[in-house]
Design an enzyme around this catalytic site. Structure first.
Site, PDB file in Angstrom:
ATOM      1  CB  CYS A 157      12.663   0.281  -9.163  1.00 29.22           C
ATOM      2  SG  CYS A 157      11.510  -1.096  -9.091  1.00 29.22           S
ATOM      3  NE  ARG A 214      18.710   0.879  -9.439  1.00 32.73           N
ATOM      4  CZ  ARG A 214      19.594   0.345  -8.608  1.00 32.73           C
ATOM      5  NH1 ARG A 214      20.869   0.427  -8.896  1.00 32.73           N
ATOM      6  NH2 ARG A 214      19.219  -0.250  -7.507  1.00 32.73           N
ATOM      7  CD1 TRP A 260      13.294  -5.761 -14.311  1.00 31.25           C
ATOM      8  CD2 TRP A 260      12.933  -6.632 -12.292  1.00 31.25           C
ATOM      9  NE1 TRP A 260      13.469  -7.118 -14.400  1.00 31.25           N
ATOM     10  CE2 TRP A 260      13.250  -7.676 -13.186  1.00 31.25           C
ATOM     11  CE3 TRP A 260      12.652  -6.954 -10.967  1.00 31.25           C
ATOM     12  CZ2 TRP A 260      13.311  -9.020 -12.786  1.00 31.25           C
ATOM     13  CZ3 TRP A 260      12.711  -8.292 -10.576  1.00 31.25           C
ATOM     14  CH2 TRP A 260      13.037  -9.296 -11.481  1.00 31.25           C
ATOM     15  CG  ASN A 263      15.321  -0.456  -5.656  1.00 32.95           C
ATOM     16  OD1 ASN A 263      14.897  -1.490  -6.160  1.00 32.95           O
ATOM     17  ND2 ASN A 263      16.605  -0.279  -5.378  1.00 32.95           N
ATOM     18  N   GLY A 264      12.793  -2.109  -3.999  1.00 36.18           N
ATOM     19  CA  GLY A 264      12.938  -3.152  -2.980  1.00 36.18           C
ATOM     20  C   GLY A 264      11.649  -3.958  -2.860  1.00 36.18           C
ATOM     21  CD  GLU A 286      29.099 -14.624 -19.487  1.00 38.10           C
ATOM     22  OE1 GLU A 286      28.376 -15.193 -18.649  1.00 38.10           O
ATOM     23  OE2 GLU A 286      28.942 -13.429 -19.793  1.00 38.10           O
ATOM     24  CE  LYS A 304      26.395 -11.499 -21.459  1.00 33.72           C
ATOM     25  NZ  LYS A 304      27.030 -11.804 -20.219  1.00 33.72           N
ATOM     26  CD  GLU A 316      22.469 -11.884 -19.819  1.00 34.95           C
ATOM     27  OE1 GLU A 316      23.598 -11.750 -20.315  1.00 34.95           O
ATOM     28  OE2 GLU A 316      22.161 -11.432 -18.711  1.00 34.95           O
ATOM     29  CG  HIS A 372      26.818 -39.098 -20.800  1.00 40.35           C
ATOM     30  ND1 HIS A 372      26.945 -40.467 -20.718  1.00 40.35           N
ATOM     31  CD2 HIS A 372      28.079 -38.594 -20.802  1.00 40.35           C
ATOM     32  CE1 HIS A 372      28.234 -40.781 -20.654  1.00 40.35           C
ATOM     33  NE2 HIS A 372      28.943 -39.657 -20.710  1.00 40.35           N
ATOM     34  CE  LYS A 420      25.800  -3.626 -15.988  1.00 43.19           C
ATOM     35  NZ  LYS A 420      25.968  -4.892 -16.713  1.00 43.19           N
TER      36      LYS A 420
HETATM   37  C1  AGP Z   1      24.916 -10.633 -16.970  1.00 47.44           C
HETATM   38  O1  AGP Z   1      24.926 -10.409 -18.335  1.00 47.44           O
HETATM   39  C2  AGP Z   1      23.576 -10.609 -16.376  1.00 47.44           C
HETATM   40  N1  AGP Z   1      22.954  -9.342 -16.551  1.00 47.44           N
HETATM   41  C3  AGP Z   1      23.400 -11.233 -15.004  1.00 47.44           C
HETATM   42  O2  AGP Z   1      23.522 -12.607 -15.155  1.00 47.44           O
HETATM   43  C4  AGP Z   1      24.348 -10.769 -13.888  1.00 47.44           C
HETATM   44  O3  AGP Z   1      25.626 -11.260 -14.132  1.00 47.44           O
HETATM   45  C5  AGP Z   1      23.827 -11.281 -12.533  1.00 47.44           C
HETATM   46  O4  AGP Z   1      22.576 -10.729 -12.277  1.00 47.44           O
HETATM   47  C6  AGP Z   1      24.776 -10.980 -11.403  1.00 47.44           C
HETATM   48  O5  AGP Z   1      24.966  -9.619 -11.233  1.00 47.44           O
HETATM   49  P1  AGP Z   1      26.186  -9.052 -10.410  1.00 47.44           P
HETATM   50  O6  AGP Z   1      27.423  -9.490 -11.067  1.00 47.44           O
HETATM   51  O7  AGP Z   1      25.992  -7.562 -10.440  1.00 47.44           O
HETATM   52  O8  AGP Z   1      26.065  -9.603  -9.010  1.00 47.44           O
END
Ligand code: AGP
Length: 615
Positions: A2, A27, A77, A103-104, A487, A491, A494, A510, A610
């Site tokens: 958060c 966040r 969050w 937060n936590g 990746e 993307k 996400e 396979h 994030k």
């Molecule tokens: C990336 O688009 C994502 N938001 C997520 O996978 C991110 O890469 C992951 O949570 C790791 O975060 P970091 O690189 O800040 O450790």
């Protein structure tokens, strides 16, 4: 993960809290809330969903406020308890005089909750945070001093917390405390701030004090006092933030993600700056604090990371093994921490993280340190928790990344890995000199080639339009671009919520091939001149034979591809080994434009945050 903000000072408190929370919205955005100390009264406002809802609510109810002089704010969050108004922060004690944002995760909240219920506390939410409010209020009833009550209470908490607390009877005092979750103090004149991260305060001050675990900060408008958990004052360094508020602006782009994708050429130039300046000179990577003799004998590297950073790590493995011949293991941090690893004092452990805050990676790093491994951190936040744990630190200098989907930080991580792999190869002495020169020359050319991709995105936009109605995608590649397939698929998942999966092209037959028909597009990454081109082409033929629609991402100019593939996305010529730094860009754009066509919330996709500061 958060976001929290606390403020005491002369400005309009509501505006300061909103500006801080807006810049922390990456966040979390399940709910938002603020508590204000308004002429001796605690007033709380909460709404579900994004911060804009709370802003609208406050606009309507502004006449209720007299003149708040301090406040705390939160964006959530959800971890414990669903996103609902009752679970939204701030939380209060039974009498409502004490308010907390957090937060936590408090791991022993159930035991504490039971104790406090037995003492007569009235719990309303399902959160772990509410326990903190009742606990501090219980201590306050004994000490009548907020600062002391916070210190006494946090000693009883297990888990992770960054908290901001206010009490009705101590107007214009905000107390913050942290353990395993980020928190800083912003130093102003006639005002002071507490926040989870620097974007929350940059508009008002660049002077920052980073709190360490088990420290407690007490701010009033004119004073900042920082103590350890036992009340001993701690002298802290005031650091000056090295960036401007403009970094938090979209600069005319529709979304932060698009802006950040377009920043990549300059980001790469930044990463190379001072490290690769002459193709005849060795890479200058003084950040690696291991002597040359030890590096020469190095035989084992482990890389730990999550999400996009994990994909950068996979490219890192490929090129370190290829260039330097050192064996590399890559593992998701969340897996590394729950098994018996073979990490020892001769292992170089590399932690990769955009935020430097990811809880799983931090725990993994701590475990590696306990085994006496040398820990090298590659991060975009040299001011982060993870950076402080590092024995060696490579800051990737991508600049603040606001969009939840990582883009420019990924390319910056890749370039850092190329520099590291070449550096190790130069120390080991195994690579041919002219090959090395070419590699360096091509690395320097990368930004210009990416600029070429970014200068004409019409084919990518057209492809996005054509394929935006598909519900599933397969991305295939081999070798160094396998991570790019992962990746690219991540993307798309996400930000558009489309089911996309990356596979090793050779694995298609396979199992996954069973899914292929005209509803399942297959996107393949084809870089000629390397080891995988022909083989992937054959895999594409196999997919075509099952009626799959085919998309090629390629640097080939072969016009025959146009008849095999439904869409061919072309990039400038590039060697296969360096191509991941370019192939990722059209895939970021494809995901972006598909999400855009579908009207998705590109910068703040649902359910994500994030910084993932919980395990
Ligand atoms: C990336 O688009 C994502 N938001 C997520 O996978 C991110 O890469 C992951 O949570 C790791 O975060 P970091 O690189 O800040 O450790």
């Amino acid at each position: 993960m958060c976001g929290i903000v606390g403020y005491v000072g002369h400005r309009d408190v509501v505006s300061v809290l909103f500006s801080g929370l807006t810049n922390l919205e990456y966040r979390g955005y399940d709910s938002a809330g603020i508590a204000l100390n308004d002429k001796g009264d605690i007033k709380i406002y909460k709404t579900l969903g994004k911060l804009i809802n709370l802003k609208n609510e406050l606009t309507e109810r502004k006449s209720e406020l007299i003149q708040p002089t301090s406040g705390i704010g939160h964006i959530r969050w959800a971890t414990h308890g669903s996103p609902s108004l009752i679970n939204a922060h701030p939380h209060t004690c039974t009498c409502g005089k004490l308010v907390v944002v957090h937060n936590g995760i408090i791991e022993n909240y159930k035991e504490l909750r039971e104790e406090l219920i037995n003492k007569g506390c009235n719990f309303r939410s399902q959160t772990d945070t509410e326990t903190i409010a009742h606990l501090i209020a219980d201590e306050y009833s004994k000490t009548k001093k907020l600062e002391e009550a916070v210190r006494n209470s946090v000693k009883k908490l297990q888990g992770a917390y960054a908290i901001c607390v206010m009490h009705k009877d101590e107007p214009d005092v905000v107390v913050g405390a942290r353990k395993h979750a980020p928190m800083l103090v912003g130093v102003g004149e006639g005002e002071n701030f507490i926040a989870s991260d620097t974007p929350a305060i940059i508009e008002y001050t660049k002077k920052t004090i980073y709190l360490d675990d088990n420290e407690v900060a007490v701010i009033t408008k004119d004073k900042i006092k920082i103590t350890d958990i036992n009340g001993n004052e701690v002298v802290k360094k005031v650091e000056i933030l090295p960036w401007e508020p403009i970094a938090l602006s979209k600069l005319g782009y529709k979304h932060f993600m698009l802006k950040e994708i377009h920043e990549q050429p300059d980001v790469i130039r930044n990463v190379l700056n001072g490290k690769l300046y002459d193709i005849d000179a060795p890479i200058a990577l003084n950040e690696v604090k291991i002597d040359k003799d030890t590096l020469k004998k190095l035989i084992k590297i482990e890389i730990i990371a999550c999400g996009t950073s994990l994909h950068a790590a996979l490219v890192g493995k490929y090129i370190i093994e290829d260039f330097a011949g050192i064996s590399v293991e890559v593992e998701a941090s969340s897996e590394y921490i729950y098994r018996k690893t073979t990490t020892d004092s001769s292992t170089l452990v590399i932690g990769v993280s955009q935020s430097g805050e990811t809880a799983d990676t931090i725990t993994a790093i701590k475990q590696a340190k306990e085994k006496n491994a040398h820990v090298l951190i590659i991060t975009n936040r040299p001011d982060s928790n993870m950076a402080r744990l590092a024995d060696s630190l490579i800051p990737v200098n991508a600049g603040i990344e606001v969009s939840v989907a990582a883009t420019k930080s990924y390319t910056a991580q890749l370039i850092s890995f190329y520099l590291l792999a070449i550096h190790l190869a130069e120390i080991k002495g195994g690579l041919d000199k002219s090959y090395l020169k070419n590699l360096k020359h091509e690395l320097i050319q990368l930004p210009t080639k990416i600029e070429e991709v970014l200068s004409n995105t019409s084919a990518i936009q057209e492809c996005a339009r054509k394929f935006s109605s598909f519900k599933n995608f397969i991305y295939i590649a081999r070798g160094v671009n396998l991570a790019t397939a992962f990746e690219g698929a991540l993307k798309l998942k996400e930000i558009s919520y489309i089911n996309a999966t990356g596979y090793a092209a050779g694995e298609l037959k396979h199992g996954p091939i069973a899914m292929l028909d005209e509803t399942m597009p297959v996107l393949s990454i084809l870089i000629p001149g390397g080891i995988s081109y022909e083989k992937i082409l054959s895999n594409c033929e196999e997919a075509k034979a099952r009626n799959a629609k085919l998309i090629a991402l390629t640097s080939s100019t072969d016009s025959n591809l146009d008849s095999l593939f439904d869409v061919v996305l072309r990039i400038p010529p590039v060697s296969e080994i360096l191509s991941p730094a370019i192939t990722c860009v059209p895939l970021q754009l494809l995901a972006y434009y598909i999400a855009e066509f579908l009207g998705k919330d590109v910068d703040q996709p649902r359910n994500l945050a994030k910084s993932v500061t919980v395990e």
